[in-house]
Design an enzyme around this catalytic site. Sequence first.
Site, PDB file in Angstrom:
ATOM      1  N   GLU A  39       0.519  -1.126  -0.406  1.00  0.00           N
ATOM      2  CA  GLU A  39      -0.037   0.137   0.112  1.00  0.00           C
ATOM      3  C   GLU A  39       0.739   1.279   0.039  1.00  0.00           C
ATOM      4  OE1 GLU A  39      -2.917  -0.057   3.531  1.00  0.00           O
ATOM      5  OE2 GLU A  39      -3.070   2.409   2.626  1.00  0.00           O
ATOM      6  N   ARG A 266       5.185 -13.206   9.708  1.00  0.00           N
ATOM      7  CA  ARG A 266       5.851 -11.379   9.623  1.00  0.00           C
ATOM      8  C   ARG A 266       6.647 -11.241  10.770  1.00  0.00           C
ATOM      9  NH1 ARG A 266       1.424  -7.733   8.298  1.00  0.00           N
ATOM     10  NH2 ARG A 266       3.055  -5.625   9.117  1.00  0.00           N
ATOM     11  N   LYS A 276       3.728   0.800   9.540  1.00  0.00           N
ATOM     12  CA  LYS A 276       3.734   2.876   9.071  1.00  0.00           C
ATOM     13  C   LYS A 276       3.235   3.533   9.727  1.00  0.00           C
ATOM     14  CE  LYS A 276       2.378  -0.029   5.050  1.00  0.00           C
ATOM     15  NZ  LYS A 276       2.063   0.324   4.048  1.00  0.00           N
TER      16      LYS A 276
END
Length: 563
Positions: A39, A266, A276
């Site tokens: 993203e 992850r 983020k």
Amino acid sequence: MTEINEQATKSLNFIEALVEEDLREGKNDGRIQTRFPPEPNGYLHIGHAKAICMDFGIARKYNGICNLRFDDTNPVKEDVEYVDAIMEDIQWLGYQWKNVYYASDYFQQLWDFAVVLIKKGLAYVDEQSAEAIAKQKGSPTVPGTESPFRNRPVEESLALFEKMNRGEIPQGTMVLRAKIDMASSNMHFRDPIMYRIITDHPHHRTGYAWKVYPMYDFAHGQSDYFEGVTHSICTLEFEVHRPLYDWFIDQLKTSDYRPRQMEFNRLNITYTVMSKRKMLQLVQEGLVAGWDDPRMPTLCGLRRRGFSPEAIHNFIDKIGYTKYEGIIDVSLLEHAARETLNVSATRVSAVLDPVKLVITNYPDDQEEMMEMVNNPELELAGIHEAPFSKELWIERDDFMENAPKKYFRMTPGQEVRLKAAYIVMCTGCKKDETGKVTEVYATYDPETRSGLPGSERKVKGTIHWVSAKHSLSAEVRLYDRLFSVENPSEDKDKDFRELLNPDSLKVLQNCQVEPWLAMATPLDHFQFQRIGYFTVDPDSAPDKLIFNRTVSLKDSWTKSNQA
Ligand code: ATP
Ligand code: MG
């Protein structure tokens, strides 16, 4: 062994094993296609590197293709600045995508598909508030409650969906939901939201053309399908979304082709944050110097810190891919950097805390060039020359007036070797009125020049030096961990910003480096002998050299793992 052979003998990770199984079964006509789907709402971090190595690595290994797809379905947080940075970082890691796509390329197709689902009676417009919808969700053990709008006529939903996208419905007041099963044991099946209204933010590519935007679950799998992705690899938190991913694909597919979602763990690392949102806060509040601050876990930050792409790959290889969550000790990342830089960084001399050493019996005007081995691990790297003269800079802590027994460096009456030069005998020092040492004295033995026959005389200590007449001053930035606790996101009582390490940056002025470093260019990698690995900061200029410490030489990983 060549790289290829090494690859072949390495055992498969579990994703590769599943991919090979699919290939053996002839799925999707033996085609392999992956995608990396960031993203564009921030810079890539080392966690993304793990995903990138997987997505691009699978494509490379199995002769497939990997596309870059920007997952740009939320105009509120996204920006082109990030698009450019993401591309730069992927290429820096050594990968090249086949095509660049944007989820926003599919807004029309997604809309059309949503309309098909409404017409099939599989989606409806819900006019309840977000809170009401959340309340009706139930819990994993308690079935949800059906919305009063769930069984509204298809025509009504179609008309409202149109209105939503014409901007005639206020943001936040209606959503489009899939009509699946409010009692499903999988919460994601309880009439998930497919579309929401966003009217107050332009999209970075489509402007104000769309007033409704698809949710992740409605956009991701379908985008995979439109593109022909065969393996949609993501992180474990999406495992519970997989049945919904498959459900939408089932509604869409017209042939045997179908994308398969697979999940791995992850990456989390101690003493840092990788969300983020949190990184953006650090940047916006000036708590770090920017996304590329060398203390950040971003790829641009690590690059500026002195990590090479090879060091990142080495780390990713070490951590591997699994099916369970954990947190990786940051010392493993530092260890990987040392291991890689050890065989690639050029050895140079730099004195960070200089004190003058005067060699009293060395002729005043004499100068010699000493041969410095660029990298003892890599004969090909050759040598460079460093000037030697009567007055040198040495590290302040390489001299002690009253030294304990096991101190093998400079102390009166003791011999020490000056690296790649002579053996000297320390004879004393001069101090100022506060007792601070201002000069150290020694005599040298001309017979002991390194490389000369008969120079093999052994002394216990070797120290580095630079010629005072020739050396260049430099600023050296010593970076340490950004946070003072292992897991800053875990603390329930304290905001992560209160847990920053106050000593994460120490700036040293007036360090002295050998003149050869005048030709160093940003992001070159060096080992400052006996100190650590350093790189040239992009702000460095010929008249103001700046070096960043990547890692010190001391390896806490090997130590703690040998114990
Ligand atoms: P954040 O929650 O910080 O915004 P994200 O997961 O939303 O991160 P994306 O840009 O959506 O970030 O991620 C792109 C790809 O990178 C996804 O496939 C995601 O699973 C993967 N990824 C993101 N963070 C990590 C991580 N820490 N470890 C491994 N893969 C990651
Ligand atoms: Mg995301």
